[in-house]
Design an enzyme around this catalytic site. Structure first.
Site, PDB file in Angstrom:
ATOM      1  CE  LYS A  97       6.099   8.203   0.848  1.00 54.14           C
ATOM      2  NZ  LYS A  97       6.198   9.652   1.143  1.00 54.14           N
ATOM      3  CG  ASP A 115      -0.298  -0.434   2.505  1.00 56.54           C
ATOM      4  OD1 ASP A 115       0.902  -0.789   2.497  1.00 56.54           O
ATOM      5  OD2 ASP A 115      -0.987  -0.413   3.551  1.00 56.54           O
ATOM      6  CE1 TYR A 116       5.664   5.356   3.040  1.00 61.10           C
ATOM      7  CE2 TYR A 116       7.131   3.733   2.059  1.00 61.10           C
ATOM      8  CZ  TYR A 116       6.920   4.971   2.616  1.00 61.10           C
ATOM      9  OH  TYR A 116       7.984   5.834   2.751  1.00 61.10           O
ATOM     10  CB  THR A 117       5.641   0.327  -2.203  1.00 53.01           C
ATOM     11  OG1 THR A 117       6.349  -0.042  -1.023  1.00 53.01           O
ATOM     12  CG2 THR A 117       6.623   0.421  -3.351  1.00 53.01           C
TER      13      THR A 117
END
Length: 260
Positions: free
Chosen positions: A170, A165-167
Site C-alpha cells: 500500500k 507485506d500488506y503495508t
C-alpha cells in the site's frame, strides 16, 4: 484538453471498481450507483455476488470477471465495458485485494516474513492498479477526463499492527499515486488515494477481535470505527466535480485516528 469534461458529473461517469463484488468493493459499487453512475463490477472468484449486485441497477451495471494481475484480462474487461455502455471508462477505483486477513496473531512476524509474502501483495495491489489504470488511459485521454482512485491504508502512518507485506504494498501504491498524478495531470486525469484503517466490518477484517475494534474506536476523536459505507462515501469526493483541482493526495478516513 476538453475543459467541459474537467468536472464530469457522477451520473455521467463510467466507473470501473476492481474487487467490486463483496466487502468494501460492494459498498463502493452501491455508493456510485446511488449517485447515478454506470458501474463495472470487476471480480475474480465472486461471480454470484457480482451478478446479484449488478441486478440492483441492471441498466447501469455490468459484472466482468478479470484477474487484475493480468494486463490482457483487464484490457478485455475494459473493452467489454465500453461495448456495453457505449462509453469509455472515466473513473477507476483500485480496490482489489489479494487474499489477506487482518489477523494479527496469524500475520508473518519479522523473522518469518518472506519475500513471497510481500510479492503476493505487490502483485495484487500495485501491479493490479497499474494494469487497470493503463487499460483505462486511452479512453480517458480520448475525452480529456479521468479519475483514478486508489484504496490505501493508514497503517504505514500508524502501524498499530505491523502487517509488513500488506503495508509495504500500500505504501508503494501511494508513491505510484503521486508520480502518476504528476504524469497524467496535464491530460485532465487526477490520481488520488483514500486510506482507511480497519473497517467495521469487511471480509478481510472479520478475523479482527472485537476488543481491537473497541480499542481503535476509543482512540479516535469520533469514538467509532469507520464503516465500509462511510469510506465509500469519502471515495465519491475524488470522482466528483468538487475535487476537480485535487490530485496526488491521500485522504485518510479513519475517524481522526491518524492526522495526515
Amino acid at each position: 484538453m476538453n475543459n467541459s469534461a474537467a468536472s464530469l458529473p457522477l451520473d455521467q461517469q463510467v466507473v470501473f471498481i476492481s474487487g467490486g463484488a463483496r466487502g468494501l468493493g460492494e459498498h463502493l459499487v452501491r455508493a456510485f450507483l446511488g449517485e447515478g453512475a454506470r458501474v463495472v463490477i470487476n471480480y475474480l472468484h465472486s461471480a454470484q455476488a457480482a451478478e446479484q449486485l449488478a441486478a440492483l441497477a441492471p441498466q447501469r451495471t455490468i459484472a466482468l470477471q478479470a484477474d487484475v494481475c493480468h494486463a490482457h484480462a483487464v484490457a478485455e474487461a475494459v473493452s467489454a465495458a465500453r461495448d456495453y455502455f457505449g462509453l469509455p471508462i472515466t473513473t477507476v477505483v483500485n480496490n482489489a485485494l489479494p487474499s489477506f486477513s487482518f489477523n494479527g496473531d496469524a500475520r508473518p512476524q519479522a523473522d518469518t516474513l518472506s519475500w513471497e509474502d510481500i510479492h503476493q501483495q505487490m502483485e495484487g495491489i500495485v501491479r493490479g492498479a497499474l494494469n487497470t489504470t493503463q487499460a483505462a488511459l486511452p479512453g480517458m485521454r480520448e475525452i480529456g477526463f479521468g479519475r483514478i482512485i486508489n484504496v490505501g491504508t493508514n497503517l504505514f502512518q500508524n502501524p498499530v499492527v505491523p502487517y509488513h507485506d500488506y503495508t509495504a504494498a500500500k505504501a508503494a501504491l501511494l508513491s505510484l499515486t503521486r508520480t502518476l498524478s504528476q504524469d497524467l495531470g496535464p491530460q485532465g486525469i487526477t490520481v488520488n488515494m483514500v486510506s482507511g484503517g480497519l473497517l467495521r466490518t469487511t471480509d478481510a477484517s472479520s478475523a479482527t477481535p472485537e476488543a481491537v475494534f473497541d480499542l481503535i474506536a476509543a482512540s479516535t476523536p469520533l469514538r467509532k470505527v469507520t464503516t465500509p459505507a462511510e469510506f465509500a462515501d469519502a471515495a465519491l469526493f475524488f470522482a466528483s466535480p468538487w475535487s476537480r483541482s485535487v490530485t496526488g493526495q491521500n485522504l485518510v478516513v479513519d475517524g481522526g485516528l491518524v492526522k495526515n
